[in-house]
Design a protein around this motif. Structure first.
Motif: not given
Length: 300
Positions: A71-72, A78-80, A128-129, A135-137
């Protein structure tokens, strides 16, 4: 200009050809892989997809090796990927064609099929990704930098092969025996007129050029292999920013020097001692060298 020759849905494009002469290689490659109605699927897009898939698979292996949950990886990926695409596109528009896109910023999106992706912008987008992901994790920023840096050179190599299939980012004319005659780049009008089957007498007048995008692809693949070998031998350096520094320093050092044999991509670079790509590479080389040294000291 785009090739407007009609094709049936799903029809494969013209037969690509690569011919070796005594003093050059004739590169006559159709940038379009297949037509689906009015939609052309290009080799460049396929190479981007392959680069993303390769990055995901290798990151999956490294995450599993380090005992991290799947899951990590899914969240990071997705963000990268989003940061890579947005950064590459916006970076090109701002660094290379600000006079076109700043007055009409919506064209950054609407004109995307006309091309224009910048590796320096992609680097910023990746950072940035990663920042958004950690930050979210609730993870440290350096946690993601070293891990993505291990696979980034391979993705860069695959994307440069996409540039080769597009016959873009070509080098200056040369008489080296491995010079490429880029038919689509230097005889595009004839390429369209003759439906890709350009007469030999026209090809004879096309100058051979340095295949700069192929040079970069080979260099980035070698850098990737070097990073993997270092990772296997020194896994404790992950999290010290050593691999992040290695990626920046090696890729952009090569990028700095290969620019000397590449054609300028935009008109304002004419007459410049160092072109835009080189100026953008310098701070990344310095940053990379700093983090490599810091990583070596921290792991010692």
């Amino acid at each position: 200009a785009r090739d407007s020759t009609p094709r049936h849905i799903g029809e494969l494009t013209r037969q690509n050809s690569i011919k070796m002469n005594i003093l050059s290689i004739v590169w006559n490659w159709d940038p379009t892989f297949i037509m689906l109605g009015n939609l052309d699927i290009r080799w460049y897009g396929l190479m981007w997809a392959l680069a993303i898939l390769a990055a995901e698979r290798i990151c999956h292996l490294t995450f599993r090796h380090e005992g991290l949950p799947p899951r990590t990886l899914e969240s990071a990926f997705i963000w990268i990927v989003l940061g890579t695409f947005v950064g590459a596109r916006v970076g090109h528009c701002i660094f290379y064609e600000p006079e076109t896109y700043l007055p009409e910023p919506w064209r950054i999106i609407t004109d995307i099929r006309d091309g224009g992706m910048a590796s320096h912008g992609a680097t910023i987008g990746i950072l940035l990704g990663i920042w958004i992901f950690v930050r979210r994790n609730h993870l440290p920023f350096i946690w993601g930098l070293d891990r993505i840096a291990i696979v980034a050179p391979l993705s860069g190599a695959i994307i440069r092969l996409g540039n080769l299939f597009n016959s873009e980012i070509v080098g200056y004319t040369t008489d080296v025996p491995w010079g490429f005659k880029f038919v689509y780049h230097d005889a595009r009008r004839a390429w369209i007129e003759f439906n890709g089957d350009v007469p030999a007498e026209i090809i004879a007048d096309i100058p051979a050029r340095h295949p700069a995008q192929l040079y970069e692809a080979i260099a980035y693949f070698v850098i990737f292999i070097g990073g993997v070998l270092l990772y296997k031998k020194y896994p404790a350096k992950v999290g010290t920013l050593f691999y992040f520094g290695y990626c920046l320093a090696t890729i952009f050092t090569f990028r700095f020097f290969v620019e000397f044999i590449k054609e300028n991509q935009v008109a304002f670079e004419e007459g410049m001692t160092l072109i835009m790509g080189q100026w953008l590479s310098i701070p990344l080389i310095i940053t990379g060298a700093y983090f490599m040294i810091k990583g070596i000291k921290k792991a010692a």
